[in-house]
Write a protein that holds these residues in place. Structure first.
Motif, PDB file in Angstrom:
ATOM      1  N   GLY A 158      31.489  10.481 -14.956  1.00 13.38           N
ATOM      2  CA  GLY A 158      31.921   9.261 -15.642  1.00 13.38           C
ATOM      3  C   GLY A 158      31.152   8.028 -15.215  1.00 13.38           C
ATOM      4  O   GLY A 158      31.711   6.950 -15.139  1.00 13.38           O
ATOM      5  N   GLY A 159      29.879   8.195 -14.906  1.00 14.93           N
ATOM      6  CA  GLY A 159      29.041   7.062 -14.539  1.00 14.93           C
ATOM      7  C   GLY A 159      29.143   6.623 -13.091  1.00 14.93           C
ATOM      8  O   GLY A 159      28.530   5.628 -12.703  1.00 14.93           O
ATOM      9  N   ARG A 160      29.909   7.347 -12.271  1.00 13.63           N
ATOM     10  CA  ARG A 160      29.979   6.979 -10.847  1.00 13.63           C
ATOM     11  C   ARG A 160      29.835   8.229  -9.985  1.00 13.63           C
ATOM     12  O   ARG A 160      30.132   9.343 -10.424  1.00 13.63           O
ATOM     13  N   LEU A 161      29.371   8.025  -8.749  1.00  8.32           N
ATOM     14  CA  LEU A 161      29.188   9.142  -7.830  1.00  8.32           C
ATOM     15  C   LEU A 161      30.505   9.499  -7.164  1.00  8.32           C
ATOM     16  O   LEU A 161      31.218   8.627  -6.666  1.00  8.32           O
ATOM     17  N   VAL A 162      30.824  10.795  -7.181  1.00  6.66           N
ATOM     18  CA  VAL A 162      32.054  11.299  -6.575  1.00  6.66           C
ATOM     19  C   VAL A 162      31.670  12.412  -5.604  1.00  6.66           C
ATOM     20  O   VAL A 162      30.854  13.273  -5.937  1.00  6.66           O
ATOM     21  N   THR A 163      32.249  12.383  -4.395  1.00  9.11           N
ATOM     22  CA  THR A 163      31.988  13.411  -3.395  1.00  9.11           C
ATOM     23  C   THR A 163      33.274  14.173  -3.132  1.00  9.11           C
ATOM     24  O   THR A 163      34.342  13.580  -2.990  1.00  9.11           O
ATOM     25  N   GLY A 164      33.145  15.506  -3.065  1.00  7.92           N
ATOM     26  CA  GLY A 164      34.300  16.336  -2.786  1.00  7.92           C
ATOM     27  C   GLY A 164      33.920  17.537  -1.947  1.00  7.92           C
ATOM     28  O   GLY A 164      32.779  17.985  -1.978  1.00  7.92           O
ATOM     29  N   THR A 165      34.879  18.047  -1.191  1.00  9.86           N
ATOM     30  CA  THR A 165      34.682  19.243  -0.385  1.00  9.86           C
ATOM     31  C   THR A 165      35.066  20.446  -1.233  1.00  9.86           C
ATOM     32  O   THR A 165      36.141  20.474  -1.827  1.00  9.86           O
ATOM     33  N   VAL A 166      34.161  21.428  -1.296  1.00  8.93           N
ATOM     34  CA  VAL A 166      34.359  22.595  -2.159  1.00  8.93           C
ATOM     35  C   VAL A 166      34.067  23.875  -1.380  1.00  8.93           C
ATOM     36  O   VAL A 166      33.322  23.853  -0.400  1.00  8.93           O
ATOM     37  N   PRO A 167      34.621  25.018  -1.819  1.00  5.39           N
ATOM     38  CA  PRO A 167      34.252  26.296  -1.190  1.00  5.39           C
ATOM     39  C   PRO A 167      32.825  26.681  -1.581  1.00  5.39           C
ATOM     40  O   PRO A 167      32.280  26.173  -2.563  1.00  5.39           O
ATOM     41  N   VAL A 168      32.229  27.599  -0.840  1.00  2.95           N
ATOM     42  CA  VAL A 168      30.831  27.982  -1.106  1.00  2.95           C
ATOM     43  C   VAL A 168      30.674  28.741  -2.417  1.00  2.95           C
ATOM     44  O   VAL A 168      29.561  28.912  -2.899  1.00  2.95           O
ATOM     45  N   THR A 169      31.772  29.162  -3.034  1.00  3.32           N
ATOM     46  CA  THR A 169      31.703  29.854  -4.323  1.00  3.32           C
ATOM     47  C   THR A 169      31.768  28.883  -5.500  1.00  3.32           C
ATOM     48  O   THR A 169      31.725  29.301  -6.648  1.00  3.32           O
ATOM     49  N   PHE A 170      31.822  27.584  -5.230  1.00  2.38           N
ATOM     50  CA  PHE A 170      31.956  26.567  -6.278  1.00  2.38           C
ATOM     51  C   PHE A 170      30.639  26.387  -7.031  1.00  2.38           C
ATOM     52  O   PHE A 170      29.567  26.376  -6.428  1.00  2.38           O
ATOM     53  N   PRO A 171      30.682  26.223  -8.362  1.00  2.00           N
ATOM     54  CA  PRO A 171      29.451  26.055  -9.151  1.00  2.00           C
ATOM     55  C   PRO A 171      28.747  24.730  -8.873  1.00  2.00           C
ATOM     56  O   PRO A 171      29.384  23.699  -8.669  1.00  2.00           O
ATOM     57  N   VAL A 172      27.426  24.769  -8.896  1.00  2.00           N
ATOM     58  CA  VAL A 172      26.580  23.595  -8.721  1.00  2.00           C
ATOM     59  C   VAL A 172      26.051  23.197 -10.092  1.00  2.00           C
ATOM     60  O   VAL A 172      25.772  24.053 -10.932  1.00  2.00           O
ATOM     61  N   ARG A 173      25.904  21.891 -10.330  1.00  2.00           N
ATOM     62  CA  ARG A 173      25.338  21.367 -11.582  1.00  2.00           C
ATOM     63  C   ARG A 173      23.986  20.721 -11.282  1.00  2.00           C
ATOM     64  O   ARG A 173      23.742  20.306 -10.147  1.00  2.00           O
ATOM     65  N   PRO A 174      23.120  20.612 -12.280  1.00  2.00           N
ATOM     66  CA  PRO A 174      21.845  19.915 -12.061  1.00  2.00           C
ATOM     67  C   PRO A 174      22.089  18.495 -11.560  1.00  2.00           C
ATOM     68  O   PRO A 174      23.000  17.810 -12.020  1.00  2.00           O
ATOM     69  N   GLY A 175      21.284  18.065 -10.600  1.00  2.00           N
ATOM     70  CA  GLY A 175      21.401  16.727 -10.044  1.00  2.00           C
ATOM     71  C   GLY A 175      22.383  16.597  -8.898  1.00  2.00           C
ATOM     72  O   GLY A 175      22.479  15.538  -8.278  1.00  2.00           O
ATOM     73  N   ASP A 176      23.138  17.655  -8.576  1.00  2.49           N
ATOM     74  CA  ASP A 176      24.088  17.600  -7.470  1.00  2.49           C
ATOM     75  C   ASP A 176      23.366  17.465  -6.129  1.00  2.49           C
ATOM     76  O   ASP A 176      22.251  17.946  -5.964  1.00  2.49           O
ATOM     77  N   THR A 177      24.035  16.830  -5.181  1.00  2.00           N
ATOM     78  CA  THR A 177      23.576  16.794  -3.798  1.00  2.00           C
ATOM     79  C   THR A 177      24.605  17.540  -2.966  1.00  2.00           C
ATOM     80  O   THR A 177      25.792  17.206  -2.985  1.00  2.00           O
ATOM     81  N   ILE A 178      24.136  18.553  -2.248  1.00  2.00           N
ATOM     82  CA  ILE A 178      25.011  19.406  -1.436  1.00  2.00           C
ATOM     83  C   ILE A 178      24.771  19.068   0.031  1.00  2.00           C
ATOM     84  O   ILE A 178      23.626  19.007   0.474  1.00  2.00           O
ATOM     85  N   MET A 179      25.852  18.876   0.761  1.00  2.00           N
ATOM     86  CA  MET A 179      25.765  18.608   2.201  1.00  2.00           C
ATOM     87  C   MET A 179      26.512  19.710   2.933  1.00  2.00           C
ATOM     88  O   MET A 179      27.726  19.859   2.780  1.00  2.00           O
ATOM     89  N   VAL A 180      25.777  20.508   3.713  1.00  2.00           N
ATOM     90  CA  VAL A 180      26.384  21.568   4.522  1.00  2.00           C
ATOM     91  C   VAL A 180      26.647  20.973   5.900  1.00  2.00           C
ATOM     92  O   VAL A 180      25.720  20.541   6.584  1.00  2.00           O
ATOM     93  N   ARG A 181      27.927  20.945   6.277  1.00  2.00           N
ATOM     94  CA  ARG A 181      28.306  20.322   7.544  1.00  2.00           C
ATOM     95  C   ARG A 181      28.177  21.282   8.721  1.00  2.00           C
ATOM     96  O   ARG A 181      28.119  22.496   8.546  1.00  2.00           O
ATOM     97  N   GLU A 182      28.190  20.708   9.895  1.00  2.00           N
ATOM     98  CA  GLU A 182      28.143  21.478  11.148  1.00  2.00           C
ATOM     99  C   GLU A 182      29.562  21.913  11.502  1.00  2.00           C
ATOM    100  O   GLU A 182      30.514  21.161  11.333  1.00  2.00           O
ATOM    101  N   ARG A 183      29.693  23.156  11.996  1.00  4.10           N
ATOM    102  CA  ARG A 183      31.020  23.623  12.412  1.00  4.10           C
ATOM    103  C   ARG A 183      31.314  23.086  13.810  1.00  4.10           C
ATOM    104  O   ARG A 183      30.418  22.729  14.557  1.00  4.10           O
ATOM    105  N   TRP A 184      32.589  23.061  14.155  1.00  5.01           N
ATOM    106  CA  TRP A 184      33.004  22.492  15.437  1.00  5.01           C
ATOM    107  C   TRP A 184      32.843  23.474  16.576  1.00  5.01           C
ATOM    108  O   TRP A 184      32.572  23.103  17.695  1.00  5.01           O
ATOM    109  N   PHE A 185      33.052  24.742  16.326  1.00  4.83           N
ATOM    110  CA  PHE A 185      32.910  25.744  17.393  1.00  4.83           C
ATOM    111  C   PHE A 185      32.511  27.046  16.807  1.00  4.83           C
ATOM    112  O   PHE A 185      32.480  27.291  15.655  1.00  4.83           O
TER     113      PHE A 185
END
Length: 185
Positions: A158-185
């Protein structure tokens, strides 16, 4: 540290690992069913029937336009391919062709970006039916410290950037930016 404090800390860490994963924002799931809208970085195959000199491959530029011979730039960003077909036909009908027929198809989607705990972060070509897990594989796999169950996706909705946490099975769309975080332990 006493044995009792250690066991409480260990139990809390184990329960944190069992906590339910965050659901993606509402717009993420709705956007998957919506028709694909064009944006900068897309490469289009535009065919003007009966006009071989106008039919070619065109890139959507940084301002969201495609530039065609005779009619010049046409706004493509934010439009679906059928909407762009009608816009090009209207411009061609305005003094150039009597009854133009235009076909537009996406030849190459804009790239996606992947950052964080992957082997080779960067920009990669989009592949149809891609998930976060597929994107990680394209980027060389997870690093040893990666959180392997979920990732953050930033996408334009809708014309604005939205960030959300998703499972690794979630679909990616063109232009998406994916950030893989570091685990704690």
């Amino acid at each position: 540290m006493s044995r009792r404090q250690f066991l409480v800390l260990l139990g809390a860490a184990a329960l944190a690992g069992c906590a339910p994963q965050a659901a993606p924002p509402a717009g993420f799931a709705e956007g998957l069913d919506a028709p694909y809208t064009l944006a900068s970085g897309d490469r289009l195959r535009i065919i003007v029937f009966g006009q071989d000199n106008l039919s070619n491959s065109y890139a959507v530029d940084g301002s969201g336009r495609v530039s065609l011979p005779l009619i010049g730039p046409v706004q493509a960003g934010g439009l679906t391919t059928p909407q762009l077909e009608r816009a090009i036909e209207a411009k061609l009908r305005n003094g150039f062709l009597r009854e133009p027929r235009v076909s537009v198809e996406v030849e190459q989607y804009r790239p996606f970006f992947i950052l964080g705990e992957v082997t080779t972060a960067g920009q990669y070509p989009f592949v149809n039916a891609m998930t976060v897990q597929t994107a990680v594989a394209i980027a060389g796999g997870f690093s040893p410290r990666a959180l392997r169950t979920q990732a953050d996706i930033t996408r334009q909705i809708g014309g604005r950037l939205v960030t959300g946490t998703v499972p690794v099975t979630f679909p990616v769309r063109p232009g998406d930016t994916i950030m893989v975080r570091e685990r704690w332990f």
